[in-house]
Design a protein around this motif. Structure first.
Motif, PDB file in Angstrom:
ATOM      1  N   ARG A 163       0.831  -1.211   0.000  1.00 45.32           N
ATOM      2  CA  ARG A 163       0.000   0.000   0.000  1.00 45.32           C
ATOM      3  C   ARG A 163       0.862   1.256   0.000  1.00 45.32           C
ATOM      4  O   ARG A 163       0.623   2.198  -0.760  1.00 45.32           O
ATOM      5  CB  ARG A 163      -0.910  -0.003   1.225  1.00 45.32           C
ATOM      6  CG  ARG A 163      -1.832   1.204   1.346  1.00 45.32           C
ATOM      7  CD  ARG A 163      -2.253   1.426   2.783  1.00 45.32           C
ATOM      8  NE  ARG A 163      -1.109   1.747   3.629  1.00 45.32           N
ATOM      9  CZ  ARG A 163      -1.080   1.630   4.942  1.00 45.32           C
ATOM     10  NH1 ARG A 163      -2.144   1.167   5.590  1.00 45.32           N
ATOM     11  NH2 ARG A 163       0.009   1.952   5.630  1.00 45.32           N
ATOM     12  N   LEU A 169      -3.463  -3.452  -4.354  1.00 41.81           N
ATOM     13  CA  LEU A 169      -3.479  -4.475  -3.318  1.00 41.81           C
ATOM     14  C   LEU A 169      -4.247  -5.722  -3.726  1.00 41.81           C
ATOM     15  O   LEU A 169      -5.135  -5.680  -4.586  1.00 41.81           O
ATOM     16  CB  LEU A 169      -4.080  -3.910  -2.035  1.00 41.81           C
ATOM     17  CG  LEU A 169      -3.249  -2.855  -1.305  1.00 41.81           C
ATOM     18  CD1 LEU A 169      -3.952  -2.423  -0.030  1.00 41.81           C
ATOM     19  CD2 LEU A 169      -1.850  -3.379  -0.986  1.00 41.81           C
ATOM     20  N   LEU A 233      -6.594  -1.306   3.785  1.00 42.32           N
ATOM     21  CA  LEU A 233      -6.253  -2.690   3.459  1.00 42.32           C
ATOM     22  C   LEU A 233      -7.501  -3.418   2.971  1.00 42.32           C
ATOM     23  O   LEU A 233      -8.628  -3.026   3.264  1.00 42.32           O
ATOM     24  CB  LEU A 233      -5.662  -3.400   4.678  1.00 42.32           C
ATOM     25  CG  LEU A 233      -4.360  -2.829   5.242  1.00 42.32           C
ATOM     26  CD1 LEU A 233      -3.790  -3.786   6.287  1.00 42.32           C
ATOM     27  CD2 LEU A 233      -3.332  -2.552   4.158  1.00 42.32           C
TER      28      LEU A 233
END
Length: 309
Positions: A163, A169, A233
């Motif tokens: 990241r 991601l 995330l």
């Protein structure tokens, strides 16, 4: 949990572990590695699978392909072992079972181990393998980064490093009994020491020192991702047992992820021990936990064609 009965197979495993405990603090690294390989071999009974070695920009990796798996969907697997022990070979059974149940290919990573290769060698290798996958045309949205124990902490550290580097991601992460706090500040480190037949506070501390060195920062956010900025995330599954020294690593990591706006599935299993899904060749609770993981993978990166043929 009052009234909860474990399977006879699980009870037998715990007895086996207590009869020959892992003493990570007093055993030479070479012996720890050899002992773990022998132990892991007793759980080797994989489904039909093809193992294919590969090289990811200098990092040893191995593919696990079960029949009909969708090779465009990849679980990048980071094994456990306190950054010191464990190997691709020791995790072949487990990776084959992940491939069979998820319908994805599994890429097991032979990252460099401490103390020969200290922090951040493991993170450098996991990031390099992920970048290699992307460079070879795998869609980031169809990748799950997964790992157990140290590999679970490494899963989060890898996502944070990617990241921060501006890399797209993975679609999800899976952490099994993650080692997220090498400073061992969670209450369970001592409260669960009597219950955990695998991890001891002293042994886990020894692994941390081997990884970071005598003067290393045990709260470095990449070595101990509990201290990292965890925003942005992908969805994370955390699986953990209540009989774990590292239980609070999972509970606190889940809380911090949620506070950072991350979607978290915290799957807590009563009476289960450290990395309990690893024992799926013998333990029914482990197989049920793997099935839960497979569903999570399908829900986050999509089902394989064979699952909906």
């Amino acid at each position: 949990m009052a009234g909860y009965e474990v399977s006879p197979e699980f009870a037998e495993l715990v007895g086996q572990l207590r009869a020959a405990p892992f003493r990570a603090d007093t055993t030479a690294v070479s012996d720890l590695r050899a002992n773990f390989e022998k132990f892991a071999a007793t759980f080797y009974d994989p489904p039909p699978v093809e193992f294919v070695p590969d090289n990811a920009d200098g990092v040893e990796v191995e593919w696990a392909y079960t029949p009909g798996c969708d090779r465009s969907r990849v679980v990048l697997y980071l094994h456990g072992g306190g950054y010191t022990i464990g190997s691709i070979g020791a995790y072949r059974d487990f990776c084959a079972r992940i491939s069979e149940g998820s319908g994805a290919a599994v890429l097991s990573v032979g990252y460099r181990l401490a103390p020969e290769h200290r922090f951040p060698a493991a993170v450098e290798d996991s990031v390099a393998v992920y970048r290699w996958l992307i460079a070879h045309g795998v869609d980031a949205a169809h990748i799950v980064i997964a790992g157990d124990s140290a590999g679970g902490g490494l899963t989060i550290a890898t996502l944070v490093r990617l990241r921060d580097s501006g890399v797209e991601l993975a679609g999800a992460g899976v952490c099994i009994s993650p080692l997220a706090d090498l400073a061992h500040t969670g209450a369970s480190v001592h409260e669960k020491a009597h219950a955990d037949p695998i991890v001891t506070p002293e042994g886990s501390h020894a692994y941390g020192v081997r990884y970071l060195g005598d003067d290393g920062d045990l709260t470095d956010p990449i070595a101990s991702p509990l201290y990292a900025d965890l925003h942005a995330l992908p969805p994370i599954l955390i699986q953990v047992g209540t009989a774990e020294v590292l239980l609070d690593d999972s509970l606190r990591l889940a809380r911090k992820l949620r506070d950072s706006g991350v979607s978290v599935d915290l799957d807590v299993w009563p009476e289960m021990i450290h990395i309990f899904p690893f024992f799926a060749s013998r333990i029914p609770e482990s197989r049920r936990a793997l099935k839960y993981m497979h569903t999570f993978i399908e829900n986050t990166i999509g089902p394989s064609p064979k699952q909906h043929a």
